[in-house]
Design a protein around this motif. Sequence first.
Motif, PDB file in Angstrom:
ATOM      1  N   LEU B  25     145.321  90.422  81.120  1.00 29.81           N
ATOM      2  CA  LEU B  25     146.456  89.588  81.525  1.00 29.81           C
ATOM      3  C   LEU B  25     146.827  89.851  82.969  1.00 29.81           C
ATOM      4  O   LEU B  25     147.114  88.928  83.736  1.00 29.81           O
ATOM      5  N   THR B  26     146.828  91.139  83.343  1.00 28.01           N
ATOM      6  CA  THR B  26     147.196  91.495  84.715  1.00 28.01           C
ATOM      7  C   THR B  26     146.243  90.836  85.708  1.00 28.01           C
ATOM      8  O   THR B  26     146.671  90.229  86.690  1.00 28.01           O
ATOM      9  N   ALA B  29     146.938  87.119  85.798  1.00 24.92           N
ATOM     10  CA  ALA B  29     148.180  86.798  86.487  1.00 24.92           C
ATOM     11  C   ALA B  29     148.056  87.047  87.984  1.00 24.92           C
ATOM     12  O   ALA B  29     148.560  86.278  88.799  1.00 24.92           O
ATOM     13  N   LEU B  30     147.351  88.116  88.345  1.00 23.86           N
ATOM     14  CA  LEU B  30     147.171  88.411  89.771  1.00 23.86           C
ATOM     15  C   LEU B  30     146.399  87.281  90.445  1.00 23.86           C
ATOM     16  O   LEU B  30     146.785  86.794  91.498  1.00 23.86           O
ATOM     17  N   ASN B  33     148.494  84.327  91.196  1.00 24.41           N
ATOM     18  CA  ASN B  33     149.734  84.449  91.958  1.00 24.41           C
ATOM     19  C   ASN B  33     149.588  85.140  93.298  1.00 24.41           C
ATOM     20  O   ASN B  33     150.530  85.675  93.827  1.00 24.41           O
ATOM     21  N   ILE B  34     148.379  85.146  93.803  1.00 18.60           N
ATOM     22  CA  ILE B  34     148.212  85.769  95.105  1.00 18.60           C
ATOM     23  C   ILE B  34     148.343  84.698  96.176  1.00 18.60           C
ATOM     24  O   ILE B  34     147.732  83.641  96.077  1.00 18.60           O
ATOM     25  N   ASN B  35     149.176  84.967  97.148  1.00 22.42           N
ATOM     26  CA  ASN B  35     149.337  84.010  98.230  1.00 22.42           C
ATOM     27  C   ASN B  35     148.727  84.588  99.494  1.00 22.42           C
ATOM     28  O   ASN B  35     149.198  85.600  99.988  1.00 22.42           O
TER      29      ASN B  35
END
Lengths: 659, 153
Positions: B25-26, B29-30, B33-35
């Motif tokens: 999951l990590t 999600a990473l 959601n990395i910008n």
Amino acid sequence: MIPELGTYSTILALCLSLVLSVVPMIGAHTGNKLWVDYARPLAKGVFAFLTLAMLCLGYAFLTDDFSVVYVANGSNTALPWYYKISAIWGGHEGSLLLWVWIQAFWTLAVAIKSRNLPLDIIGRVLAVMGMITSAFLLFILFTSSPFDRFLPNFPMEGGDLNPLLQDFGLIVHPPALYMGYVGLSVAFSFAIAALLSGRLDAAWARWSRPWTNVAWAFLTLGIALGSWWAYYELGWGGWWFWDPVENASLMPWLVATALIHSLAVTEKRGVFKSWTVLLAISAFSLSLLGTFLVRSGVLTSVHAFATDPERGLFILGMLIFVIGGSLLLYAIRAGSVKSESSFALSSRETLLLINNILLTVSCAMVLIGTLYPLVMDSLNLGKISVGPPYFNALFVPLMALMCIFLGLASVSRWKQTPLRLFVQQLWLPGVLALVAAFVSHGLYNSAFEPWVLLGLFLAWWIVFCWLRDFSNRLRQRGVMSGLLRQSRSYYGMLLGHLGVAVLVVGVAMVVLFVEHHDARMGPGDEVQFRNYTFIFDGARHVEGPNYISDMGRIRVLKEGQPYRIMYPEKRVYTARGMVMTEVALDPGLFRDLYVAMGEELDNGAWAIRMQYKPFVRWLWLGALFMTAGGLLAASDPRYRKQAQRDAQAAMPAQASQSS
Amino acid sequence: MNAARKQRLLIVLMILLGASVAVGLTAYALSQNINLFYSPSEIHSGMAPKDTRIRAGGMVVEGSIRRDTNSLKVEFDITDYAQSTTVQYVGILPDLFREGQGIVAQGMLNEEGKLIASEVLAKHDENYMPPEIAEALAKAGKMPGMPAAAKEY
């Protein structure tokens, strides 16, 4: 003259703490009672000299001694006296002095409050705390002394305290947070002392429990104060940003929460010992990591005062030494630790283990999200940022899961709990929670929102489950005597868990039912939402002691009737020319009205931010409950009485050891 | 296998399962959601992806701020002194937003190469320059004056 006295007493404190970290340690190792006896007076001495140093710095601030660099940068003659005092910890150097002063305070508290501990343990604990104090004092004296002077030409006027920090929140947030951060060093020192002496037993857990509870309570309070401060001071109405600096304080909190629970298991049942030690080491290491992240300038935020690589290197070195050293010791000693009992899969032990796993996993995932950008950057793989969606996506489900288990744990028993007991005891709280969730959502006049329903259900679930346990206990022996018979730790636990429920309600409501309206408003314009009408009457110039301000006047009507007038401000602090938003708040238990001014547009029009924030106070109220619960549990007289008995039991062992 | 061992195995398996789910999951999600950060020059040369949330930063060009007269819509240019990018934003700008100040904007690039920002960040110190911007300026060879850290007093 006074600042030199400050430096001098800091140096003396360093000398004493160096002796403190060596002599009692050797004494405890060789069984030399005389050497161990040095620990207490040395701890007192370190505290006395650091108090003197703090007073000297405070004196320099109050007398506007701008020949001191730190004072000249962080204060100003126009600053009110109370901000001059809080300016002591408004910058890098002073906040480190505060840190080490609090460390000395904890050391002193342990020295005074530990009359009943075996001498070799107390010697080792104080020595480890002395080492930590010494490291920080070395750091202060070599890289960041707050007493350095501008000589011979010093400025006539100071650079002023950062206006963001001129606030009541700053007076209380850092000391509370540091009490928590640094307090974890007590749990850490107890763990190291236990590893060194090879006596990892229930008595050790009992000694460190109240200290850990107090530290945890302060950490909770400190984080809550920080969140509250950010809410009203930063001017955009958020209360948690997943900013790396916030994460730096959340990580030790998560591990410390796991630690207070696992200490309970170790004390009551004699299991999870090596795990508890590991948690104690991790909790303090994470608070050091937090210090490193915040103070070294690798992160940029309100909190990053200095970007001096030398300082970063020093803390990094200390971090490696502490984490590496304690883990090495752990690796050598933990293998010989034996559990004193066993437990079945369905038992309170397992539920607390699940609590620990969930908390450490959430901590690990916050750690990854916080460090990932730093690692990528240092490897030159690009500048990235990890946004709040990442943290929310992982943190929220984990915590929801934890709330479920928190309810289950209420009626569980040590060693073994038949599964049918859970069903038998908890079907009613489950049904009640579901009904209460629907009713309370229905009563709150708003669109149906499944996530709010879930949040309310979890909160009610926790409340009803623990009520069930409470009523079981009362039924055993009449209500009155039952109420009196419950220990303070039990009431503390109830209060803390109630705090979780309150916090969950706050989070669910404010996240999902918040209303934001950013509008361009000229004089006479109005904006309407919920049952409130906001009418902008224009802005006028106002002068404060060290700032000039445009103060808006906003009339608020509730259901068409005059309700109140709010005065948000846009201030320019003259010494730094810095612009600040001063929020106008109408706080309430069930909702806040939040009005802030954006920038001036044209023709007297302003950008105005208006927010309706339901249940936002519950966030901090929940944290206050947890704090009170932690303190109440720590004050349980049981710890003192039992400690006496433990000490007597340990006496013969010690006598044989020293002979 | 005796009961105690069986139980221990179960616990270990549970922990392993939990840990692998968490890691999975990590990682997911990473990756979502990395910008990534891009400088105006990089955006100009087409290195930045469209329709993905990115961060862009630079100095606000003097005189480039254009406000809509009846809403909170605002447009301004940011530059690394080699190229510039237009940022469009609806909402309240931070206190320290002003011309000549370094800012970071988060949002998506549209077809015309304009950044539609959902968030504009300016840090809380007038001497401070976000490190991304400092590096971008240095890369473009346009670091103005002395570095921020040197003007402490």
